[in-house]
Every structure is written in structure tokens, then in C-alpha cells.
Scaffold this motif. Sequence first.
Motif, PDB file in Angstrom:
ATOM      1  N   LEU A  72       0.734  -1.145  -0.094  1.00  0.00           N
ATOM      2  CA  LEU A  72      -0.085   0.067   0.104  1.00  0.00           C
ATOM      3  C   LEU A  72       0.866   1.234   0.042  1.00  0.00           C
ATOM      4  O   LEU A  72       1.769   1.378   0.897  1.00  0.00           O
ATOM      5  N   GLN A  73       0.584   2.075  -0.929  1.00  0.00           N
ATOM      6  CA  GLN A  73       1.509   3.302  -1.155  1.00  0.00           C
ATOM      7  C   GLN A  73       0.662   4.654  -0.713  1.00  0.00           C
ATOM      8  O   GLN A  73      -0.559   4.470  -1.155  1.00  0.00           O
ATOM      9  N   GLY A  74       1.130   5.599  -0.362  1.00  0.00           N
ATOM     10  CA  GLY A  74       0.590   6.835  -0.040  1.00  0.00           C
ATOM     11  C   GLY A  74      -0.354   6.932   1.066  1.00  0.00           C
ATOM     12  O   GLY A  74      -0.056   6.350   1.982  1.00  0.00           O
ATOM     13  N   GLY A  75      -1.220   8.001   1.160  1.00  0.00           N
ATOM     14  CA  GLY A  75      -1.789   8.535   2.217  1.00  0.00           C
ATOM     15  C   GLY A  75      -2.624   7.161   3.182  1.00  0.00           C
ATOM     16  O   GLY A  75      -2.491   7.389   4.540  1.00  0.00           O
ATOM     17  N   PRO A  76      -3.472   6.190   2.529  1.00  0.00           N
ATOM     18  CA  PRO A  76      -4.012   5.502   3.583  1.00  0.00           C
ATOM     19  C   PRO A  76      -2.949   4.417   4.063  1.00  0.00           C
ATOM     20  O   PRO A  76      -3.535   3.908   5.164  1.00  0.00           O
ATOM     21  N   GLY A  77      -1.920   4.559   3.725  1.00  0.00           N
ATOM     22  CA  GLY A  77      -0.849   3.644   4.538  1.00  0.00           C
ATOM     23  C   GLY A  77      -0.710   4.095   5.978  1.00  0.00           C
ATOM     24  O   GLY A  77      -0.239   2.967   6.647  1.00  0.00           O
ATOM     25  N   VAL A  78      -0.965   5.336   6.235  1.00  0.00           N
ATOM     26  CA  VAL A  78      -0.669   5.566   7.669  1.00  0.00           C
ATOM     27  C   VAL A  78      -1.673   4.920   8.749  1.00  0.00           C
ATOM     28  O   VAL A  78      -1.524   4.782   9.930  1.00  0.00           O
ATOM     29  N   LEU A  79      -2.840   4.303   8.187  1.00  0.00           N
ATOM     30  CA  LEU A  79      -3.810   3.527   8.787  1.00  0.00           C
ATOM     31  C   LEU A  79      -3.485   2.278   9.024  1.00  0.00           C
ATOM     32  O   LEU A  79      -3.873   1.524   9.783  1.00  0.00           O
ATOM     33  N   TYR A  80      -2.744   1.716   8.121  1.00  0.00           N
ATOM     34  CA  TYR A  80      -2.236   0.073   7.948  1.00  0.00           C
ATOM     35  C   TYR A  80      -0.815   0.022   8.661  1.00  0.00           C
ATOM     36  O   TYR A  80      -0.272  -1.076   8.662  1.00  0.00           O
ATOM     37  N   SER A  81      -0.152   1.090   9.153  1.00  0.00           N
ATOM     38  CA  SER A  81       1.172   0.671   9.498  1.00  0.00           C
ATOM     39  C   SER A  81       1.514   1.760  10.657  1.00  0.00           C
ATOM     40  O   SER A  81       0.595   2.157  11.482  1.00  0.00           O
ATOM     41  N   ASN A  82       2.597   2.021  11.011  1.00  0.00           N
ATOM     42  CA  ASN A  82       3.063   2.607  12.267  1.00  0.00           C
ATOM     43  C   ASN A  82       3.193   4.122  12.036  1.00  0.00           C
ATOM     44  O   ASN A  82       4.054   4.912  12.339  1.00  0.00           O
ATOM     45  N   GLY A  83       2.275   4.657  10.878  1.00  0.00           N
ATOM     46  CA  GLY A  83       2.376   6.147  10.777  1.00  0.00           C
ATOM     47  C   GLY A  83       3.021   6.341   9.583  1.00  0.00           C
ATOM     48  O   GLY A  83       3.581   7.613   9.096  1.00  0.00           O
ATOM     49  N   GLN A  84       3.383   5.344   8.686  1.00  0.00           N
ATOM     50  CA  GLN A  84       4.259   5.212   7.765  1.00  0.00           C
ATOM     51  C   GLN A  84       3.502   5.950   6.453  1.00  0.00           C
ATOM     52  O   GLN A  84       2.526   5.342   5.865  1.00  0.00           O
ATOM     53  N   MET A  85       3.950   7.138   5.854  1.00  0.00           N
ATOM     54  CA  MET A  85       3.426   7.516   4.739  1.00  0.00           C
ATOM     55  C   MET A  85       3.888   7.416   3.212  1.00  0.00           C
ATOM     56  O   MET A  85       3.168   7.628   2.337  1.00  0.00           O
ATOM     57  N   GLY A  86       4.930   6.632   3.235  1.00  0.00           N
ATOM     58  CA  GLY A  86       5.538   6.125   1.902  1.00  0.00           C
ATOM     59  C   GLY A  86       4.917   4.799   1.438  1.00  0.00           C
ATOM     60  O   GLY A  86       3.937   4.914   0.782  1.00  0.00           O
ATOM     61  N   ALA A  87       5.341   3.679   1.961  1.00  0.00           N
ATOM     62  CA  ALA A  87       4.634   2.294   1.553  1.00  0.00           C
ATOM     63  C   ALA A  87       4.862   1.619   2.619  1.00  0.00           C
ATOM     64  O   ALA A  87       5.857   1.483   3.472  1.00  0.00           O
ATOM     65  N   THR A  88       3.774   0.621   2.404  1.00  0.00           N
ATOM     66  CA  THR A  88       3.834  -0.481   3.563  1.00  0.00           C
ATOM     67  C   THR A  88       3.768  -1.647   2.844  1.00  0.00           C
ATOM     68  O   THR A  88       2.673  -2.054   2.023  1.00  0.00           O
ATOM     69  N   ALA A  89       4.840  -2.714   3.120  1.00  0.00           N
ATOM     70  CA  ALA A  89       4.625  -3.931   2.690  1.00  0.00           C
ATOM     71  C   ALA A  89       4.404  -4.969   3.509  1.00  0.00           C
ATOM     72  O   ALA A  89       4.859  -5.196   4.341  1.00  0.00           O
ATOM     73  N   ASN A  90       3.036  -5.676   3.336  1.00  0.00           N
ATOM     74  CA  ASN A  90       2.427  -6.337   4.373  1.00  0.00           C
ATOM     75  C   ASN A  90       2.635  -8.047   3.851  1.00  0.00           C
ATOM     76  O   ASN A  90       2.016  -8.037   2.777  1.00  0.00           O
ATOM     77  N   PHE A  91       3.316  -8.926   4.479  1.00  0.00           N
ATOM     78  CA  PHE A  91       3.371 -10.025   4.084  1.00  0.00           C
ATOM     79  C   PHE A  91       2.299 -11.052   4.850  1.00  0.00           C
ATOM     80  O   PHE A  91       2.534 -11.059   6.045  1.00  0.00           O
ATOM     81  N   ILE A  92       1.463 -11.593   3.941  1.00  0.00           N
ATOM     82  CA  ILE A  92       0.206 -12.304   4.786  1.00  0.00           C
ATOM     83  C   ILE A  92       1.114 -13.896   4.812  1.00  0.00           C
ATOM     84  O   ILE A  92       1.498 -14.747   3.732  1.00  0.00           O
ATOM     85  N   LEU A  93       1.002 -14.583   5.815  1.00  0.00           N
ATOM     86  CA  LEU A  93       1.377 -15.757   6.191  1.00  0.00           C
ATOM     87  C   LEU A  93       0.427 -16.680   5.824  1.00  0.00           C
ATOM     88  O   LEU A  93      -0.598 -16.604   5.622  1.00  0.00           O
ATOM     89  N   ARG A  94       0.951 -18.052   5.342  1.00  0.00           N
ATOM     90  CA  ARG A  94      -0.005 -19.136   5.005  1.00  0.00           C
ATOM     91  C   ARG A  94      -0.502 -19.754   6.046  1.00  0.00           C
ATOM     92  O   ARG A  94      -0.200 -19.758   7.126  1.00  0.00           O
ATOM     93  N   GLU A  95      -1.723 -20.435   5.980  1.00  0.00           N
ATOM     94  CA  GLU A  95      -2.663 -20.900   6.950  1.00  0.00           C
ATOM     95  C   GLU A  95      -2.828 -22.272   6.792  1.00  0.00           C
ATOM     96  O   GLU A  95      -2.606 -22.980   5.444  1.00  0.00           O
ATOM     97  N   GLY A  96      -2.802 -23.138   7.966  1.00  0.00           N
ATOM     98  CA  GLY A  96      -2.974 -24.699   7.468  1.00  0.00           C
ATOM     99  C   GLY A  96      -4.285 -24.921   7.339  1.00  0.00           C
ATOM    100  O   GLY A  96      -5.327 -23.916   7.311  1.00  0.00           O
ATOM    101  N   THR A  97      -4.687 -26.148   6.517  1.00  0.00           N
ATOM    102  CA  THR A  97      -5.715 -26.540   5.933  1.00  0.00           C
ATOM    103  C   THR A  97      -6.229 -27.941   6.547  1.00  0.00           C
ATOM    104  O   THR A  97      -5.264 -28.840   6.972  1.00  0.00           O
ATOM    105  N   ALA A  98      -7.361 -28.285   6.127  1.00  0.00           N
ATOM    106  CA  ALA A  98      -7.732 -29.620   6.578  1.00  0.00           C
ATOM    107  C   ALA A  98      -7.017 -30.639   5.884  1.00  0.00           C
ATOM    108  O   ALA A  98      -6.825 -31.814   6.318  1.00  0.00           O
ATOM    109  N   ASP A  99      -6.773 -30.443   4.505  1.00  0.00           N
ATOM    110  CA  ASP A  99      -5.962 -31.438   3.927  1.00  0.00           C
ATOM    111  C   ASP A  99      -4.375 -31.155   4.106  1.00  0.00           C
ATOM    112  O   ASP A  99      -3.867 -30.223   3.813  1.00  0.00           O
TER     113      ASP A  99
END
Length: 129
Positions: A72-99
Motif C-alpha cells: 500500500l502506497q501513499g496516504g492510506p498507508g498511515v492507517l495500516y502501519s505505524n504512521g508510515q506515509m510512504g509504502a507498507t509491504a504487508n506479508f500475509i502468512l500461509r495458514e494450515g488446511t484440513a488437507d
Amino acid sequence: MLKIVPGIWAESSGGAAGANIELAGFPGGSDSPYVTYSVNGSPIFPSSGNISFMDNSSLFRLDESVERTEVLQGGPGVLYSNGQMGATANFILREGTADPQGDIGITVGTESLYRVDGFYSDRLPRIGT
């Protein structure tokens, strides 16, 4: 990974870590003072604009446990990070499955670089049944 994101220019700084990451519209020089890395929405380390040679890319390595990356780049990034206005790269981890599922990644490089990453998931055993 950030090289494919429009508006971000990343280059190696001559080592395995410490990339120089520049953002369109932000002053640059070195390191990556306007980029924050997060794992499942939690910042790895606050913006390190004042700490030379320690950017977020030095603190995190991609491996087989990462499902996807959201940038996420720009203004809304401050909502999803620690006040970072540049870019936030969010790494989503894998989750286990039933199979049961898994994979393995092997990296071989120069100067004795050998790396093995793996991921395996299965449903949790039920206790008492």
C-alpha cells in the motif's frame, strides 16, 4: 519483490541485505526511510529513517511460509502501519488446511550460499477423541 510495484525503485546495496528503496514523490538518498514491512498487519520495526544501514528489508526474508504480499502506497498507508506515509509491504502468512499440504524451496548461490525452506500443514489432532 518490490521491484514489480509501480512507483517503487529498489536496488541492491552490494550485499544480501540493506536494499536502497526509493519511492516516487519522496526525497531519496539511501536505505529505505519511507518503507515499512509488516507481517499479518503487524509492523516488524518502526520506520528507521534515522538509523543508517538498518531498513526493514534487512530484518525480513521471504520464505515458504509467505502466501502473498500486499503493498500500500501513499496516504492510506498511515492507517495500516505505524504512521508510515510512504509504502507498507504487508506479508500475509500461509495458514494450515484440513488437507495435508506442503512444499520445499532450495536456494544455492555463490560464496557457500545454501538455504532450504519448507512448509507443511495438516489439521490439528483432536485431543480426547
